[in-house]
Each structure stands twice: as structure tokens, then as C-alpha cells.
Design a protein around this motif. Structure first.
Motif, PDB file in Angstrom:
ATOM      1  N   ASP A 186      41.114 -46.056  31.847  1.00 40.75           N
ATOM      2  CA  ASP A 186      39.896 -45.844  32.494  1.00 40.75           C
ATOM      3  C   ASP A 186      39.317 -44.499  31.975  1.00 40.75           C
ATOM      4  O   ASP A 186      38.069 -44.318  31.829  1.00 40.75           O
ATOM      5  CB  ASP A 186      39.594 -45.895  33.799  1.00 40.75           C
ATOM      6  N   VAL A 187      40.264 -43.581  31.879  1.00 38.97           N
ATOM      7  CA  VAL A 187      39.801 -42.294  31.205  1.00 38.97           C
ATOM      8  C   VAL A 187      39.122 -42.020  29.861  1.00 38.97           C
ATOM      9  O   VAL A 187      38.390 -41.908  29.384  1.00 38.97           O
ATOM     10  CB  VAL A 187      40.933 -41.244  31.498  1.00 38.97           C
ATOM     11  N   ILE A 188      40.234 -42.893  29.110  1.00 38.09           N
ATOM     12  CA  ILE A 188      39.585 -43.300  27.522  1.00 38.09           C
ATOM     13  C   ILE A 188      38.367 -43.940  27.609  1.00 38.09           C
ATOM     14  O   ILE A 188      37.421 -43.192  26.797  1.00 38.09           O
ATOM     15  CB  ILE A 188      40.638 -44.074  26.762  1.00 38.09           C
ATOM     16  N   HIS A 189      38.038 -44.908  28.338  1.00 32.34           N
ATOM     17  CA  HIS A 189      36.852 -45.527  28.306  1.00 32.34           C
ATOM     18  C   HIS A 189      35.742 -44.733  28.617  1.00 32.34           C
ATOM     19  O   HIS A 189      34.460 -44.452  27.961  1.00 32.34           O
ATOM     20  CB  HIS A 189      36.768 -46.695  29.178  1.00 32.34           C
ATOM     21  N   GLN A 190      35.824 -43.932  29.806  1.00 32.78           N
ATOM     22  CA  GLN A 190      34.867 -42.668  30.301  1.00 32.78           C
ATOM     23  C   GLN A 190      34.673 -41.829  29.116  1.00 32.78           C
ATOM     24  O   GLN A 190      33.460 -41.543  28.736  1.00 32.78           O
ATOM     25  CB  GLN A 190      35.236 -42.257  31.668  1.00 32.78           C
ATOM     26  N   ASN A 191      35.465 -41.542  28.332  1.00 32.02           N
ATOM     27  CA  ASN A 191      35.374 -40.426  27.266  1.00 32.02           C
ATOM     28  C   ASN A 191      34.749 -40.965  26.041  1.00 32.02           C
ATOM     29  O   ASN A 191      33.733 -40.353  25.661  1.00 32.02           O
ATOM     30  CB  ASN A 191      36.893 -39.976  26.898  1.00 32.02           C
ATOM     31  N   ILE A 192      34.912 -42.387  25.979  1.00 33.91           N
ATOM     32  CA  ILE A 192      34.092 -43.060  24.858  1.00 33.91           C
ATOM     33  C   ILE A 192      32.480 -43.092  25.444  1.00 33.91           C
ATOM     34  O   ILE A 192      31.775 -42.795  24.655  1.00 33.91           O
ATOM     35  CB  ILE A 192      34.644 -44.126  24.533  1.00 33.91           C
ATOM     36  N   PHE A 193      32.326 -43.543  26.544  1.00 31.49           N
ATOM     37  CA  PHE A 193      31.061 -43.778  26.696  1.00 31.49           C
ATOM     38  C   PHE A 193      30.293 -42.286  27.115  1.00 31.49           C
ATOM     39  O   PHE A 193      28.902 -42.314  26.680  1.00 31.49           O
ATOM     40  CB  PHE A 193      30.958 -44.521  28.293  1.00 31.49           C
ATOM     41  N   ASN A 194      31.007 -41.463  27.409  1.00 27.65           N
ATOM     42  CA  ASN A 194      30.410 -39.985  27.507  1.00 27.65           C
ATOM     43  C   ASN A 194      29.773 -39.591  26.026  1.00 27.65           C
ATOM     44  O   ASN A 194      28.721 -39.011  26.053  1.00 27.65           O
ATOM     45  CB  ASN A 194      31.212 -39.009  27.966  1.00 27.65           C
ATOM     46  N   GLU A 195      30.526 -39.672  25.041  1.00 25.56           N
ATOM     47  CA  GLU A 195      29.832 -39.410  23.885  1.00 25.56           C
ATOM     48  C   GLU A 195      28.529 -40.447  23.484  1.00 25.56           C
ATOM     49  O   GLU A 195      27.944 -39.727  22.699  1.00 25.56           O
ATOM     50  CB  GLU A 195      31.103 -40.033  22.885  1.00 25.56           C
ATOM     51  N   LEU A 196      28.579 -41.509  23.931  1.00 25.25           N
ATOM     52  CA  LEU A 196      27.578 -42.413  23.920  1.00 25.25           C
ATOM     53  C   LEU A 196      26.173 -42.339  24.399  1.00 25.25           C
ATOM     54  O   LEU A 196      25.056 -42.607  23.924  1.00 25.25           O
ATOM     55  CB  LEU A 196      28.144 -43.746  23.630  1.00 25.25           C
ATOM     56  N   GLU A 197      26.369 -41.940  25.716  1.00 25.27           N
ATOM     57  CA  GLU A 197      25.578 -42.113  26.992  1.00 25.27           C
ATOM     58  C   GLU A 197      24.041 -41.704  26.161  1.00 25.27           C
ATOM     59  O   GLU A 197      22.993 -41.872  26.467  1.00 25.27           O
ATOM     60  CB  GLU A 197      26.058 -41.359  27.931  1.00 25.27           C
ATOM     61  N   ALA A 198      24.176 -40.227  25.641  1.00 26.14           N
ATOM     62  CA  ALA A 198      22.879 -39.674  25.273  1.00 26.14           C
ATOM     63  C   ALA A 198      22.052 -40.544  24.014  1.00 26.14           C
ATOM     64  O   ALA A 198      20.802 -40.074  24.232  1.00 26.14           O
ATOM     65  CB  ALA A 198      23.153 -38.277  24.597  1.00 26.14           C
ATOM     66  N   GLU A 199      22.725 -41.203  23.480  1.00 21.26           N
ATOM     67  CA  GLU A 199      21.912 -42.073  22.338  1.00 21.26           C
ATOM     68  C   GLU A 199      21.462 -43.265  22.718  1.00 21.26           C
ATOM     69  O   GLU A 199      20.747 -44.140  22.086  1.00 21.26           O
ATOM     70  CB  GLU A 199      22.957 -42.122  21.032  1.00 21.26           C
ATOM     71  N   LEU A 200      21.860 -43.900  23.993  1.00 22.54           N
ATOM     72  CA  LEU A 200      21.650 -45.223  24.612  1.00 22.54           C
ATOM     73  C   LEU A 200      20.121 -45.314  25.127  1.00 22.54           C
ATOM     74  O   LEU A 200      19.524 -44.285  25.520  1.00 22.54           O
ATOM     75  CB  LEU A 200      22.558 -45.763  25.498  1.00 22.54           C
TER      76      LEU A 200
END
Length: 200
Positions: A186-200
């Protein structure tokens, strides 16, 4: 948007891709996922050859087969979907060819592989590449009970060179986002989403 996932075997790409796809769909995005090699009839047939442990394949032939499968996937699926503003997620892309066939197999000079990659994709470059970084020892532990395909039987020295290839790419390609794959799922998933969030 084109998102690719890279990493050595056992790094958890499939799990994280599934979680990301689910999250993006919840947010209202259209998402398609493909694995490499694969994703089309032609590409899946090539995959069968490449992973068949009963076949001996020359390193250059191997590289060109991976590139052929990729070319078909890009032409038939990926580019049309991107033109429709679908988010495409790939489980491996041409960075794996550099790491596995370039550094691992030493099939040909890296610069030539870059040229082949560009031809196979018509210069398509991912918007984000998530490199799930996992130590070789942890990867071996996670995959020790897996049935090994032709690529996975290449040996420790091969995988050490592959790991070095990914490490070099992570340091030299700005689109690479290095994620610690030894953390909780779950931590890995959140780290990945954090990188993407600003571009969505």
C-alpha cells in the motif's frame, strides 16, 4: 498518457499496475493495460517463442523479436488508444530491452538498441516510467518457488548486469521515478500515485 513499469522479476509490477488501474478508473479515467511482450495476437505468439525454455535463441534474434512484438503492440493498440485520450499502462517497455538484451545479454551496443527501440515505437516515449527497485537478494527470495521461463533461467551474473542496466537508466532518464519495491504494497501504491497526481 503512457505509463510504463520496469524492474527485475519479483519487483511487484503486476500488483502495482493492478492497484493503479483500479485507482485511476475510480477517478473517472479510461485505462488499458498491456504486458510486454504481448497484447496482440502477433505479439502473444512472439511471447510464446521468447519464453519457451526449450528454445535456443541468439541474443540478437531475441532483441529483434522483442522489438517486433513491441512494434505490433504500439501500432495496433497503444497509439490508437493514446489518440483517444485513454491512459495506457505497460508492464515493461523498451527500457527492459536495454536492461535485459543490452546489459544482460550484451547483444549489441546500447546506442544501436536505442535506434531499434525508436524504430519499433516510432519515437514514442513514456510520460512516466516507474522503476520498482528491488535488491537481487530479495528478488531471488521472492521468485525461488516460481517456475522459470527461458529468460528467468539466464543465471545470477545475467541478472546482476540487468540490475546494473536499470540502475543506469534510473540515473540518466529524467522520466524514471524510482520506487522502493521492498516497502509495504500500500505504501508503494501511494508513492506511485503521489508522483502522478499532479498530472491527472
Amino acid at each position: 498518457m503512457l505509463i510504463t513499469f520496469e524492474g527485475i522479476d519479483g519487483s511487484g509490477k503486476s500488483t502495482q499496475i493492478s492497484l493503479l488501474k483500479e485507482k485511476l478508473i475510480q477517478l473517472g479515467h479510461q485505462v488499458e493495460v498491456f504486458r510486454e511482450p504481448g497484447g496482440t495476437d502477433v505479439s502473444e505468439m512472439i511471447r510464446g517463442m521468447l519464453l519457451n525454455p526449450d528454445l535456443e535463441i541468439d541474443p540478437v534474434t531475441e532483441l529483434l523479436l522483442f522489438s517486433s512484438a513491441r512494434s505490433q503492440l504500439i501500432a495496433e493498440k497503444v497509439r490508437p488508444l493514446l489518440e483517444e485520450n485513454v491512459i495506457v499502462i505497460l508492464d515493461r517497455f523498451y527500457d527492459s530491452t536495454i536492461a535485459y538484451q543490452g546489459y544482460g545479454r550484451k547483444s549489441m551496443p546500447i546506442e544501436q538498441i536505442h535506434q531499434i527501440n525508436a524504430a519499433a515505437t516510432k519515437n514514442l516515449v513514456p510520460d512516466f516510467t516507474f522503476y520498482l527497485r528491488l535488491s537481487l537478494d530479495e528478488a531471488a527470495e521472492r521468485t525461488k518457488n516460481f517456475e522459470k521461463d527461458r529468460m528467468e533461467r539466464a543465471g545470477d551474473s545475467f541478472y546482476k548486469r540487468v540490475f546494473e542496466g536499470f540502475e543506469h537508466l534510473a540515473k540518466t532518464e529524467p522520466r524514471f521515478k524510482t520506487i522502493n519495491a521492498e516497502k509495504d504494497i500500500d505504501v508503494i501504491h501511494q508513492n506511485i500515485f503521489n508522483e502522478l497526481e499532479a498530472e491527472l
